[in-house]
Enzyme design. Sequence first.
Site, short mmCIF file in Angstrom:
data_model
loop_
_atom_site.label_atom_id
_atom_site.label_comp_id
_atom_site.label_asym_id
_atom_site.label_seq_id
_atom_site.Cartn_x
_atom_site.Cartn_y
_atom_site.Cartn_z
N LYS A 81 7.85 43.62 10.73
CA LYS A 81 7.99 42.74 9.56
C LYS A 81 9.34 43.03 8.90
O LYS A 81 9.79 44.18 8.88
CB LYS A 81 6.84 43.01 8.60
CG LYS A 81 6.76 42.05 7.42
CD LYS A 81 5.49 42.30 6.60
CE LYS A 81 5.37 41.35 5.42
NZ LYS A 81 4.13 41.56 4.65
N SER A 156 1.30 37.45 3.83
CA SER A 156 2.73 37.29 4.02
C SER A 156 3.23 37.74 5.40
O SER A 156 4.32 37.32 5.80
CB SER A 156 3.48 38.09 2.94
OG SER A 156 3.21 39.46 3.08
N SER A 180 -2.11 40.79 3.10
CA SER A 180 -1.02 40.28 3.94
C SER A 180 -1.02 40.73 5.39
O SER A 180 -0.28 40.17 6.19
CB SER A 180 0.33 40.63 3.32
OG SER A 180 0.61 39.70 2.31
#
Length: 479
Positions: A81, A156, A180
């Site tokens: 990420k 996210s 997330s």
Amino acid sequence: MKIDLTTLTITKAHTHLLNKDFSVRELCDAYLAEIKKRDGTIHAFLEIFPQADLDEQIATAQALIDSGTKSLLAGIPIAMKDNILIKGKHASASSKILENYTATYDSTVASRLKNAGAIFIGRTNMDEFAMGSSTETSAYGVTRNPHDESRVPGGSSGGSAASVAMNGALVAMGSDTAGSVRQPASFCGLVGLKTTYGSVSRHGLIAMASSLDQIGPITKTVADAEILFNIIKGQDIFDSTTIPDATFEKMSILSAKKPVIGIPRHLVETEGLDPVVRANFDESVQKLIALGYEVQDIELPHVKYSLPTYYILMPGEVSSNLARFDGVKFGLLKEGDNLLDDYKKTRGQGFGREVRRRILVGTYVLSTGYYDAFYNKAQKARALITDDFIKAFKKVDVIITPTTPTPAFKIGEKISDPIQMYLADIFTVPANIARIPALTVPSGFADVDGKKLPLGLQFMAGECCENILFAVGKDFLGE
Ligand code: GLN
């Protein structure tokens, strides 16, 4: 040998690499070929690392394999990420304000993965500063769900989940402040682990809300999540909130008896629950009963306040954490006529709408005169919610809920209605508030518009009891 990426796991890949059925390069190339095929549309990645850099990582990993290493991660391609720092690589948290930022050090998680011989294949798209549930707040465009390209992958960590679902990486890393890791894993038909607060170092994770953030893996199997957790967890001198290893060990004892499962029916029977999710949840309960688990109804009286509590605590922490992006200490400077003008231009142009909204709310809830009414009250609510879980875990070992109230929604469906978007976290946020671990596993599909949309089942356990989650999760999936 032809590599079947769809069913590949860390352990299987490791055995094949040691047996020389394929090389580290062939494995990486197989993922890169899938990325080439699909990522033009899916947009899971913000960047695939340059070939020269991949070559170097491949050579190091192949040498480890050739030495007969026991490290299961040697040569395993991982997607990271965009808020987890890797030395020498860009990390933007999908924000314009960090578009030119290059990490000067490795996050603890990156360095532990690197030491294990993993290969960082690229960095993945996310909601800006991890604020969102769909990747639509990214400054670099939306990611599409590989199961239905008209839908969001969740967020996210949507890019991380999509990368694994489309076979662009074997596993991925995400961060979870309120869901997330779990919500995108669920939307993409994957396993996602939110770790006990303090079990994994946050050093080198671009902070959103420091008392809630945790890094965790997104994988195809529970066994893979467990392998990754065991590598990234542990006390770290760079993060004073990490739990000492001896304390973690002491708290994580797994009893020999079959875990008892609790269902907070009053939470599950919430109004916004999609009937298809409800039916799938009931089927999962039946499956657990058939597997021999004792199931009990439990009460968590204050947990219904989790979402409002989160939307006070989180913006407060966000407004304080993001103060460093002023164009001087960090962030792209947009020059104005004077200092105040510099700040306005830098933040006005550098931050997107959702990030600005949260900074404003956070500044408000922390302001003199309102602090007691909002922030302090939310802290008290957090204590009550935590206490609900402590009491419940005296009676049961695991608590289950659906992971999300709906399957993946359409791109554009919720982006103009923040409250609807925030409700996507209704089942995931309590674990962050209470600092406990939670695991989502695929539980089936919803048939919507001729597409099969994945659904997830969430398991929560007491602090440091990830091992119980792994045991029950594997049992549920038949691993
Ligand atoms: N969707 C939640 C939010 O927007 C969760 C974010 C997260 O876990 N990072 O705040």
